[in-house]
Design an enzyme around this catalytic site. Structure first.
Site, PDB file in Angstrom:
ATOM      1  N   GLU A 102       5.357 -11.142  -2.165  1.00 46.16           N
ATOM      2  CA  GLU A 102       6.682 -10.687  -2.602  1.00 46.16           C
ATOM      3  C   GLU A 102       7.639 -10.787  -1.431  1.00 46.16           C
ATOM      4  O   GLU A 102       7.280 -10.484  -0.294  1.00 46.16           O
ATOM      5  CB  GLU A 102       6.652  -9.230  -3.083  1.00 46.16           C
ATOM      6  CG  GLU A 102       5.839  -8.965  -4.329  1.00 46.16           C
ATOM      7  CD  GLU A 102       5.896  -7.485  -4.735  1.00 46.16           C
ATOM      8  OE1 GLU A 102       6.806  -6.768  -4.246  1.00 46.16           O
ATOM      9  OE2 GLU A 102       5.032  -7.058  -5.519  1.00 46.16           O
TER      10      GLU A 102
ATOM     11  N   GLU B  22       0.025  -3.210  -3.406  1.00 44.87           N
ATOM     12  CA  GLU B  22       0.496  -2.681  -2.121  1.00 44.87           C
ATOM     13  C   GLU B  22      -0.290  -1.419  -1.768  1.00 44.87           C
ATOM     14  O   GLU B  22       0.223  -0.298  -1.879  1.00 44.87           O
ATOM     15  CB  GLU B  22       2.001  -2.394  -2.165  1.00 44.87           C
ATOM     16  CG  GLU B  22       2.857  -3.648  -2.284  1.00 44.87           C
ATOM     17  CD  GLU B  22       4.357  -3.360  -2.305  1.00 44.87           C
ATOM     18  OE1 GLU B  22       4.737  -2.180  -2.526  1.00 44.87           O
ATOM     19  OE2 GLU B  22       5.143  -4.295  -2.113  1.00 44.87           O
TER      20      GLU B  22
END
Length: 494
Positions: free
Chosen positions: A269, A134
């Site tokens: 995710e 991320e």
């Protein structure tokens, strides 16, 4: 690209900076077997590498490389697609994206990915590499820096040769956020191998439902998500944005921006908190929350797959599986994430949970399907031997008062009684859903897990296979209910 339809994350296991086992049990072959047995076909492996490397030479500990390979091999033994990444690891990479390239970070990317790619060069395209997790990136200048690091990742992998020459590689959008990806990615990273680059985003929206841990001045946690799962009186706990239509719009935008340009999109995710720790969430309210959570997960999976995105659920020890024993501890959630039904809203009056089903006739065992994979209004509906086709999968949704819409997963069209007819033999076909009574079906149990399906506008009739035929292609129509086996249907996971 490989077709990971139902994905799962081995979360909080190989990526703690302090080492495997620090945030929960170590990975075990039992958990990999259990995930496969539950219907998943993809595993994402978040891995820390920087904390297992010499900080002077950037050489990865050989014992750690061997351990990661061991887990990958367990996944390969169960025929999983595997997405192997460089994860958070104290944020050495993803928290240091600025408007200039850091030579040390770039050197680490070059060294780590050269070593990882070399170690796995012989693995086939069931193994995908993901450059990061991320990355915190908010501006065009930061995206330019991040893109440079990705170019280093890609070129390092390709230079090792073997199967890495055409292996699928995955880069993460800015903040793995769909909006930032849409706004900042003006050009994708460079790859010497065409058609082997994918984009990853994550989906934790709406934040008050998915991740928020306590109420705040600006807003409260949401307990209930989905139009059919809103609480009738606790409206302050209902999600008010980023529900079904918004999920569809987000994924459609990603399909339009990237998939249409040849870049597959992975939802690496997604998850919603299981709020069993809230003192004000008990009894029927807790049941509604848990059902809503299964519906959220199912909706994200189904919407992603229908728009061409590849969904991978975020899981950690004890939520859905026990890492050590492999025990499945949340069967309702696992079913919703792998093509089965979500839990219905408690007290909703329906007897079939919302979900995707194959619908089979009692007399023949054959599946209801849209003939010829038709997508046009008026495409005929018939029975056919089950072949796992998308035209034999039906999205069943409770509308209240035991009425349901039944929508073809492949066609997107509703099970419809032609022309609102009420006579015996009136044809049943596929038609754009408009909420009409000839598209709403009352489902009533007969016996032994079989059901009668009656159109709301002609409730004395039922869905019937013409002439009690057992042949492939026998037509579906309506007929007065007479307890015939050709008038009784079973709902099963496809």
């Amino acid at each position: 690209m490989p077709t990971p339809t139902y994905g799962w994350n081995l979360g909080n296991t190989l990526e703690p900076p302090n080492g495997e086992g620090y945030w929960g049990p170590a990975a075990s072959e039992a958990i990999i077997d259990a995930v496969a047995d539950s219907g998943f076909n993809t595993i994402r492996l978040p891995v820390a590498w920087d904390s297992h490397a010499d900080q002077s030479t950037f050489q990865i500990d050989p014992a750690w490389m061997a351990r990661v390979k061991e887990v990958v091999d367990w996944c390969y033994a169960r025929d999983f697609y595997v997405l192997l990444n460089i994860h958070w690891d104290d944020g050495w990479f993803e928290r240091n994206i600025t408007d200039t390239v850091d030579p040390t970070i770039n050197a680490k990317m070059q060294s780590y990915w050269t070593q990882i790619a070399t170690a796995f060069a012989g693995y086939d395209n069931h193994l995908l590499f993901a450059g990061a997790n991320e990355p915190e990136c908010h501006t065009p200048e930061e995206w330019a820096t991040l893109r440079t690091y990705y170019n280093t990742f890609i070129s390092a992998v390709r230079a090792t040769g073997g199967n890495n020459t055409n292996r699928w590689l995955v880069v993460q959008g800015p903040n793995t956020n769909w909006e930032y990806s849409d706004q900042l990615i003006t050009s994708m990273p460079e790859d010497s191998t065409p058609g082997r680059l994918a984009l990853e985003i994550h989906h934790y929206t709406p934040f008050p439902f998915a991740l928020m841990e306590e109420d705040a001045e600006w807003g409260n946690m949401s307990y209930f998500w989905g139009q059919d799962y809103h609480h009738p009186t606790r409206t302050d706990r209902n999600a008010t944005f980023d529900e079904e239509d918004d999920v569809d719009a987000m994924f459609q935008l990603m399909a339009d921006r990237f998939i249409s340009q040849g870049y597959p999109v992975i939802v690496g995710e997604f998850a919603a908190r299981k709020r069993t720790d809230q003192a004000d969430l008990t009894g029927d309210d807790l049941k509604l929350h848990l059902a809503s959570r299964t519906y959220f997960h199912k909706y994200v999976v189904d919407s992603a797959n229908s728009h061409g995105l590849k969904p991978i659920y975020w899981d950690i020890h004890g939520l859905m599986f026990d890492w050590e024993t492999g025990a499945l501890v949340d069967q309702d959630n696992a079913r919703a994430l792998t093509g089965g039904a979500a839990l219905p809203p408690p007290g909703g009056g329906g007897i079939i949970p919302n979900g995707v089903y194959k619908i089979t006739a009692r007399h023949s065992g054959k599946a209801l399907e849209v003939a010829g994979l038709g997508k046009e209004n008026g495409s005929n509906v018939q029975q056919w031997g089950y072949w796992w086709g998308e035209s034999q999968r039906w999205v069943v949704r409770h509308l209240g008062n035991n009425e349901y819409s039944i929508i073809g997963a492949q066609s997107g069209k509703a099970l419809d009684v032609s022309g609102w007819g009420t006579d015996n033999g009136t044809n049943v076909h596929a038609w754009t859903y408009g909420g009409g009574a000839n598209q709403r079906w009352i489902i009533s149990e007969t016996s032994d897990g079989y059901y009668r399906l009656s159109p709301s506008h002609a409730s004395d009739k039922c869905l019937d296979v013409n002439g009690v035929s057992s042949q492939d292609g026998a037509n579906a129509h309506i007929w007065a209910f007479g307890w015939g086996a050709n008038q009784q249907w079973k709902f099963e996971a496809p």
